[in-house]
Scaffold this motif. Structure first.
Motif, PDB file in Angstrom:
ATOM      1  N   GLU A   1     -48.532  60.599 -17.471  1.00  0.00           N
ATOM      2  CA  GLU A   1     -47.430  60.864 -16.543  1.00  0.00           C
ATOM      3  C   GLU A   1     -46.258  61.586 -17.201  1.00  0.00           C
ATOM      4  N   ASP A   2     -46.216  61.609 -18.536  1.00  0.00           N
ATOM      5  CA  ASP A   2     -45.094  62.236 -19.239  1.00  0.00           C
ATOM      6  C   ASP A   2     -45.313  63.725 -19.523  1.00  0.00           C
ATOM      7  N   LYS A   3     -46.509  64.193 -19.302  1.00  0.00           N
ATOM      8  CA  LYS A   3     -46.830  65.576 -19.681  1.00  0.00           C
ATOM      9  C   LYS A   3     -45.996  66.600 -18.901  1.00  0.00           C
ATOM     10  N   LYS A   4     -45.763  66.325 -17.635  1.00  0.00           N
ATOM     11  CA  LYS A   4     -44.967  67.253 -16.833  1.00  0.00           C
ATOM     12  C   LYS A   4     -43.557  67.389 -17.404  1.00  0.00           C
ATOM     13  N   TYR A   5     -42.959  66.240 -17.764  1.00  0.00           N
ATOM     14  CA  TYR A   5     -41.601  66.298 -18.308  1.00  0.00           C
ATOM     15  C   TYR A   5     -41.575  66.994 -19.658  1.00  0.00           C
ATOM     16  N   VAL A   6     -42.581  66.782 -20.471  1.00  0.00           N
ATOM     17  CA  VAL A   6     -42.640  67.452 -21.777  1.00  0.00           C
ATOM     18  C   VAL A   6     -42.601  68.967 -21.589  1.00  0.00           C
ATOM     19  N   LEU A   7     -43.382  69.467 -20.644  1.00  0.00           N
ATOM     20  CA  LEU A   7     -43.418  70.913 -20.414  1.00  0.00           C
ATOM     21  C   LEU A   7     -42.098  71.422 -19.849  1.00  0.00           C
ATOM     22  N   GLU A   8     -41.404  70.589 -19.088  1.00  0.00           N
ATOM     23  CA  GLU A   8     -40.084  70.990 -18.574  1.00  0.00           C
ATOM     24  C   GLU A   8     -39.033  70.982 -19.681  1.00  0.00           C
ATOM     25  N   TYR A   9     -39.114  69.997 -20.567  1.00  0.00           N
ATOM     26  CA  TYR A   9     -38.129  69.874 -21.643  1.00  0.00           C
ATOM     27  C   TYR A   9     -38.339  70.940 -22.726  1.00  0.00           C
ATOM     28  N   LYS A  10     -39.584  71.342 -22.934  1.00  0.00           N
ATOM     29  CA  LYS A  10     -39.961  72.387 -23.896  1.00  0.00           C
ATOM     30  C   LYS A  10     -39.507  72.058 -25.325  1.00  0.00           C
ATOM     31  N   PRO A  11     -39.983  70.941 -25.861  1.00  0.00           N
ATOM     32  CA  PRO A  11     -39.606  70.600 -27.239  1.00  0.00           C
ATOM     33  C   PRO A  11     -40.340  71.470 -28.254  1.00  0.00           C
ATOM     34  N   ASP A  12     -39.748  71.623 -29.424  1.00  0.00           N
ATOM     35  CA  ASP A  12     -40.416  72.309 -30.530  1.00  0.00           C
ATOM     36  C   ASP A  12     -41.270  71.338 -31.335  1.00  0.00           C
ATOM     37  N   ILE A  13     -41.035  70.035 -31.151  1.00  0.00           N
ATOM     38  CA  ILE A  13     -41.798  69.001 -31.843  1.00  0.00           C
ATOM     39  C   ILE A  13     -41.721  67.704 -31.045  1.00  0.00           C
ATOM     40  N   ILE A  14     -42.818  66.921 -31.107  1.00  0.00           N
ATOM     41  CA  ILE A  14     -42.840  65.599 -30.487  1.00  0.00           C
ATOM     42  C   ILE A  14     -43.137  64.577 -31.586  1.00  0.00           C
ATOM     43  N   ILE A  15     -42.413  63.469 -31.549  1.00  0.00           N
ATOM     44  CA  ILE A  15     -42.681  62.355 -32.455  1.00  0.00           C
ATOM     45  C   ILE A  15     -43.101  61.164 -31.604  1.00  0.00           C
ATOM     46  N   PHE A  16     -44.269  60.613 -31.926  1.00  0.00           N
ATOM     47  CA  PHE A  16     -44.757  59.417 -31.250  1.00  0.00           C
ATOM     48  C   PHE A  16     -44.585  58.243 -32.217  1.00  0.00           C
ATOM     49  N   GLU A  17     -43.693  57.318 -31.872  1.00  0.00           N
ATOM     50  CA  GLU A  17     -43.403  56.196 -32.782  1.00  0.00           C
ATOM     51  C   GLU A  17     -43.742  54.872 -32.141  1.00  0.00           C
ATOM     52  N   SER A  18     -44.228  53.941 -32.962  1.00  0.00           N
ATOM     53  CA  SER A  18     -44.482  52.583 -32.501  1.00  0.00           C
ATOM     54  C   SER A  18     -44.365  51.633 -33.674  1.00  0.00           C
ATOM     55  N   VAL A  19     -43.850  50.427 -33.421  1.00  0.00           N
ATOM     56  CA  VAL A  19     -43.886  49.387 -34.438  1.00  0.00           C
ATOM     57  C   VAL A  19     -45.350  49.003 -34.659  1.00  0.00           C
ATOM     58  N   GLU A  20     -45.657  48.529 -35.842  1.00  0.00           N
ATOM     59  CA  GLU A  20     -47.037  48.248 -36.231  1.00  0.00           C
ATOM     60  C   GLU A  20     -47.745  47.309 -35.260  1.00  0.00           C
ATOM     61  N   ARG A  21     -47.061  46.272 -34.797  1.00  0.00           N
ATOM     62  CA  ARG A  21     -47.734  45.270 -33.961  1.00  0.00           C
ATOM     63  C   ARG A  21     -48.235  45.854 -32.641  1.00  0.00           C
ATOM     64  N   SER A  22     -47.650  46.994 -32.217  1.00  0.00           N
ATOM     65  CA  SER A  22     -48.043  47.617 -30.954  1.00  0.00           C
ATOM     66  C   SER A  22     -48.685  48.990 -31.146  1.00  0.00           C
ATOM     67  N   SER A  23     -49.031  49.310 -32.392  1.00  0.00           N
ATOM     68  CA  SER A  23     -49.456  50.676 -32.705  1.00  0.00           C
ATOM     69  C   SER A  23     -50.828  51.051 -32.170  1.00  0.00           C
ATOM     70  N   ALA A  24     -51.631  50.072 -31.737  1.00  0.00           N
ATOM     71  CA  ALA A  24     -52.939  50.400 -31.170  1.00  0.00           C
ATOM     72  C   ALA A  24     -52.812  51.143 -29.858  1.00  0.00           C
ATOM     73  N   THR A  25     -51.599  51.108 -29.267  1.00  0.00           N
ATOM     74  CA  THR A  25     -51.331  51.853 -28.032  1.00  0.00           C
ATOM     75  C   THR A  25     -50.162  52.817 -28.237  1.00  0.00           C
ATOM     76  N   ILE A  26     -50.094  53.423 -29.411  1.00  0.00           N
ATOM     77  CA  ILE A  26     -49.000  54.344 -29.718  1.00  0.00           C
ATOM     78  C   ILE A  26     -48.957  55.487 -28.709  1.00  0.00           C
ATOM     79  N   VAL A  27     -50.115  55.898 -28.229  1.00  0.00           N
ATOM     80  CA  VAL A  27     -50.207  56.817 -27.085  1.00  0.00           C
ATOM     81  C   VAL A  27     -51.242  56.216 -26.131  1.00  0.00           C
ATOM     82  N   GLN A  28     -51.056  56.522 -24.826  1.00  0.00           N
ATOM     83  CA  GLN A  28     -51.947  55.894 -23.829  1.00  0.00           C
ATOM     84  C   GLN A  28     -52.577  56.929 -22.917  1.00  0.00           C
TER      85      GLN A  28
END
Length: 365
Positions: free
Chosen positions: A338-365
């Motif tokens: 659901e975030d892909k549309k906003y990413v294309l609108e925002y037009k970032p030069d870089i994306i950082i996907f961060e998660s604390v270790e305990r929840s990192s198995a779902t760092i992206v969904q």
């Protein structure tokens, strides 16, 4: 009749207690689940002298080879989980030397992570690999470089203050980094770096009474992140800011104390400030609403534009990361379709996907 029931019950208990001994497995040498060698049968004589650790080594040997070992370990972990869920203090646990640790079962279950009883099976690892691979492919198709950042659990860096002994073997995060390596992902998991650096300081890198790392711990992780960002933009002159550390103590700070109904406990407080400058010399806030969104503007318009999907661990990173970008938006959620549309609108030069270790198995969904 009563005598017969007691006799049958006693025999059944004796049989159950005997099974681990009857099925003692002396041939197994490696635990694939824990990715380690099992203890070998000890020798009476070592290096031409009596083995002083004979009884301790036999204890390790029997513990590693007892029948149904894996099943008993899993049963013990489940019992611990049920006990913790039923406990009024299941959200946190008091450790050694005034340290406290987060253990809420419904939020990553750090207790099972500490015991390394939350390892992913092949199906779960395949699902994680598919999510990461799909995200990497989508970013590549839209020419957006990305970095995955796993922030270490507090107990991963300061296991010595945990109230229980830390078992050997791989962690779930180790499994995930292996997947990252297989996929060729650009990722950071600074656990080992923090472990190697923590003795360089007279103060801890995590709060004793809080779930999170403090600014110094976050800054060390930031130095690695800055290097990765610089590698992606080799022609860019990123600001390199020096910081002074101020150390103080608090008796009330920390998110773990209320979970244990503790009013006061000593906590080391670290503040990092730019040498001879103010933070506002390097960036300002366009929006600063915490979970509802943080948006910063850097002092140099020519710098890249960033979009960061994050959790609470990135709060301590924001002051260091924000000056690297002309604009940075911090979105407090896991990246999903659901975030892909906003990413294309925002037009970032870089994306950082961060998660604390305990929840990192779902760092992206």
């Amino acid at each position: 009749m009563k005598h017969t029931i007691h006799l049958v019950f006693t025999l059944a208990v004796l049989i159950l207690l005997s099974l681990p001994v009857i099925f003692f497995n002396s041939k197994q040498t490696v635990s694939e689940k824990e990715n380690r060698a099992l203890a070998a049968e000890p020798a009476l004589i070592k290096e031409n002298r009596l083995n002083e650790r004979l009884f301790a080594e036999y204890d390790e040997y029997f513990s590693d080879h007892i029948g149904f070992r894996e099943e008993l370990i899993q049963l013990n972990a489940k019992n611990l989980l049920h006990i913790e869920k039923a406990s009024s203090v299941g959200k946190a646990v008091a450790g050694k030397n005034g340290w406290y640790f987060y253990t809420l079962p419904s939020d990553g279950n750090n207790l099972l992570d500490f015991y390394k009883r939350n390892l992913l099976d092949d199906t779960q690892l395949a699902q994680f690999s598919e999510c990461v691979s799909s995200t990497m492919k989508w970013c590549a198709e839209h020419e957006i470089p990305c970095i995955f950042l796993i922030c270490p659990n507090k107990h991963s860096v300061y296991a010595e203050y945990y109230p229980f002994d830390h078992p050997e073997g791989i962690t779930r995060a180790d499994q995930l980094t292996h997947v990252f390596d297989e996929l060729g992902a650009n990722y950071l998991f600074p656990r080992d770096f923090l472990l190697s650096k923590k003795r360089d300081f007279d103060f801890p890198l995590y709060y004793e009474t809080d779930t999170h790392w403090n600014p110094q711990g976050a800054y060390l992780a930031f130095t690695l992140l800055r290097e990765r960002i610089a590698e992606l933009f080799p022609q860019t002159d990123f600001p390199n800011i020096e910081y002074n550390a101020t150390i103080s103590e608090s008796e009330t700070a920390g998110d773990l104390l209320p979970m244990l109904n503790i009013q006061t406990a000593r906590s080391t407080q670290i503040t990092l400030t730019p040498v001879g400058r103010k933070p506002t010399d390097f960036y300002s806030y366009l929006k600063n609403a915490g979970r509802d969104g943080v948006h910063t503007k850097g002092a140099t318009p020519a710098l890249p534009r960033a979009l960061i999907f994050r959790d609470s661990f990135f709060s301590a990173l924001e002051p260091f990361v924000s000056p690297l970008f002309s604009e940075a938006e911090y979105v407090w959620k896991k990246f999903s379709e659901e975030d892909k549309k906003y990413v294309l609108e925002y037009k970032p030069d870089i994306i950082i996907f961060e998660s604390v270790e305990r929840s990192s198995a779902t760092i992206v969904q």
